[in-house]
Design an enzyme around this catalytic site. Structure first.
Site, PDB file in Angstrom:
ATOM      1  N   CYS A   4      -1.545   5.656  20.076  1.00 25.94           N
ATOM      2  CA  CYS A   4      -0.626   5.997  19.047  1.00 25.94           C
ATOM      3  C   CYS A   4      -0.281   4.825  17.951  1.00 25.94           C
ATOM      4  O   CYS A   4      -0.010   3.613  18.547  1.00 25.94           O
ATOM      5  CB  CYS A   4       0.781   6.573  19.901  1.00 25.94           C
ATOM      6  SG  CYS A   4       2.088   6.619  18.652  1.00 25.94           S
ATOM      7  N   CYS A   7       3.296   3.521  18.686  1.00 27.71           N
ATOM      8  CA  CYS A   7       3.226   2.865  19.875  1.00 27.71           C
ATOM      9  C   CYS A   7       2.657   1.274  19.793  1.00 27.71           C
ATOM     10  O   CYS A   7       3.153   0.468  20.042  1.00 27.71           O
ATOM     11  CB  CYS A   7       2.635   3.534  21.042  1.00 27.71           C
ATOM     12  SG  CYS A   7       3.530   5.091  21.592  1.00 27.71           S
ATOM     13  N   ASP A  30       8.321   1.649   5.371  1.00 32.59           N
ATOM     14  CA  ASP A  30       7.528   2.425   5.205  1.00 32.59           C
ATOM     15  C   ASP A  30       6.445   1.836   4.344  1.00 32.59           C
ATOM     16  O   ASP A  30       6.567   1.118   3.206  1.00 32.59           O
ATOM     17  CB  ASP A  30       7.817   3.933   4.802  1.00 32.59           C
ATOM     18  CG  ASP A  30       6.748   4.961   4.640  1.00 32.59           C
ATOM     19  OD1 ASP A  30       5.802   4.935   4.125  1.00 32.59           O
ATOM     20  OD2 ASP A  30       7.017   5.813   5.635  1.00 32.59           O
ATOM     21  N   HIS A  46       7.342   6.325  23.785  1.00 27.40           N
ATOM     22  CA  HIS A  46       6.731   7.418  23.299  1.00 27.40           C
ATOM     23  C   HIS A  46       7.455   8.618  23.471  1.00 27.40           C
ATOM     24  O   HIS A  46       7.600   9.058  24.784  1.00 27.40           O
ATOM     25  CB  HIS A  46       5.271   7.375  23.626  1.00 27.40           C
ATOM     26  CG  HIS A  46       4.518   8.544  22.765  1.00 27.40           C
ATOM     27  ND1 HIS A  46       3.921   8.362  21.590  1.00 27.40           N
ATOM     28  CD2 HIS A  46       4.234   9.986  22.957  1.00 27.40           C
ATOM     29  CE1 HIS A  46       3.208   9.209  21.170  1.00 27.40           C
ATOM     30  NE2 HIS A  46       3.413  10.529  22.080  1.00 27.40           N
ATOM     31  N   ASN A  86      10.436  14.945  10.433  1.00 28.52           N
ATOM     32  CA  ASN A  86       9.335  15.909  10.271  1.00 28.52           C
ATOM     33  C   ASN A  86       9.070  16.335  11.741  1.00 28.52           C
ATOM     34  O   ASN A  86       8.683  15.210  12.383  1.00 28.52           O
ATOM     35  CB  ASN A  86       8.230  15.591   9.359  1.00 28.52           C
ATOM     36  CG  ASN A  86       8.725  14.964   7.932  1.00 28.52           C
ATOM     37  OD1 ASN A  86       9.702  15.588   7.413  1.00 28.52           O
ATOM     38  ND2 ASN A  86       8.113  14.117   7.281  1.00 28.52           N
ATOM     39  N   HIS A  97       4.548  10.863  16.747  1.00 26.83           N
ATOM     40  CA  HIS A  97       5.645  10.014  17.592  1.00 26.83           C
ATOM     41  C   HIS A  97       6.998  10.264  16.913  1.00 26.83           C
ATOM     42  O   HIS A  97       6.770   9.968  15.554  1.00 26.83           O
ATOM     43  CB  HIS A  97       4.948   8.578  17.403  1.00 26.83           C
ATOM     44  CG  HIS A  97       6.143   7.501  18.308  1.00 26.83           C
ATOM     45  ND1 HIS A  97       5.519   6.719  19.276  1.00 26.83           N
ATOM     46  CD2 HIS A  97       7.397   6.887  18.140  1.00 26.83           C
ATOM     47  CE1 HIS A  97       6.355   5.873  19.742  1.00 26.83           C
ATOM     48  NE2 HIS A  97       7.594   6.172  19.064  1.00 26.83           N
ATOM     49  N   HIS A  99      10.149   9.887  14.910  1.00 21.60           N
ATOM     50  CA  HIS A  99      10.439   9.015  13.978  1.00 21.60           C
ATOM     51  C   HIS A  99      11.395   9.761  12.764  1.00 21.60           C
ATOM     52  O   HIS A  99      11.434  10.800  12.504  1.00 21.60           O
ATOM     53  CB  HIS A  99       9.307   8.117  13.289  1.00 21.60           C
ATOM     54  CG  HIS A  99       8.521   9.127  12.576  1.00 21.60           C
ATOM     55  ND1 HIS A  99       7.595   9.758  13.012  1.00 21.60           N
ATOM     56  CD2 HIS A  99       8.061   9.175  11.277  1.00 21.60           C
ATOM     57  CE1 HIS A  99       6.681  10.530  12.117  1.00 21.60           C
ATOM     58  NE2 HIS A  99       7.236  10.121  10.863  1.00 21.60           N
ATOM     59  N   HIS A 101      12.838   8.953   8.732  1.00 21.45           N
ATOM     60  CA  HIS A 101      12.906   8.250   7.705  1.00 21.45           C
ATOM     61  C   HIS A 101      14.275   7.819   7.229  1.00 21.45           C
ATOM     62  O   HIS A 101      15.216   8.883   7.018  1.00 21.45           O
ATOM     63  CB  HIS A 101      12.239   9.020   6.349  1.00 21.45           C
ATOM     64  CG  HIS A 101      10.596   9.244   6.954  1.00 21.45           C
ATOM     65  ND1 HIS A 101       9.675   8.787   6.528  1.00 21.45           N
ATOM     66  CD2 HIS A 101      10.269  10.443   7.754  1.00 21.45           C
ATOM     67  CE1 HIS A 101       8.750   9.380   6.851  1.00 21.45           C
ATOM     68  NE2 HIS A 101       8.936  10.201   7.938  1.00 21.45           N
TER      69      HIS A 101
END
Length: 118
Positions: A4, A7, A30, A46, A86, A97, A99, A101
């Site tokens: 990942c 990770c 990003d 994770h 998302n 994984h 996350h 934004h």
């Protein structure tokens, strides 16, 4: 997870432009920003997606939102910001994984994906 990418970033195996780090959360800029401020916030453990949030791991999500509020202040997002997650194929999740934004320093539109004209 071994392969990942997030990770690997959390373990320091892949470099990132860190904005914040503690024992639970890592935040970094990003690589393909969609706003003048575009930070990714990830749990260091994770969790594949929002579908895998449970009573046992939901505390990390609350902590991520606490960190997002701190970063919004530090990054000068006084006029507002957007936090996006998302989830799954239809949600356009590109990395498996969990996350979030943190986007700011521009006016956001709604809906995010206007209907296509025929």
């Amino acid at each position: 997870m071994e392969d990942c990418i997030f990770c690997k970033i959390a373990r320091g195996e892949i470099p990132s432009n860190k904005v914040y780090e503690d024992e639970t959360v890592l935040a970094f800029y990003d690589l393909d920003p969609q706003a003048p401020v575009h930070v990714l916030l990830i749990p260091k453990t994770h969790i594949a997606s929002a579908k895998e949030i449970t009573p046992e791991n939901s505390g990390v999500v609350a902590h991520i939102f606490e960190v997002a509020a701190i970063l919004a202040n530090e990054l000068g997002l006084e006029n507002g910001f957007r936090i996006v997650n998302n989830c799954g194929k239809d949600g356009m999740q590109s990395v498996q994984h969990l996350h979030f934004h943190l986007l700011g320093k521009r006016t956001m539109g709604w809906p995010p994906f206007p209907e296509k004209s025929c």
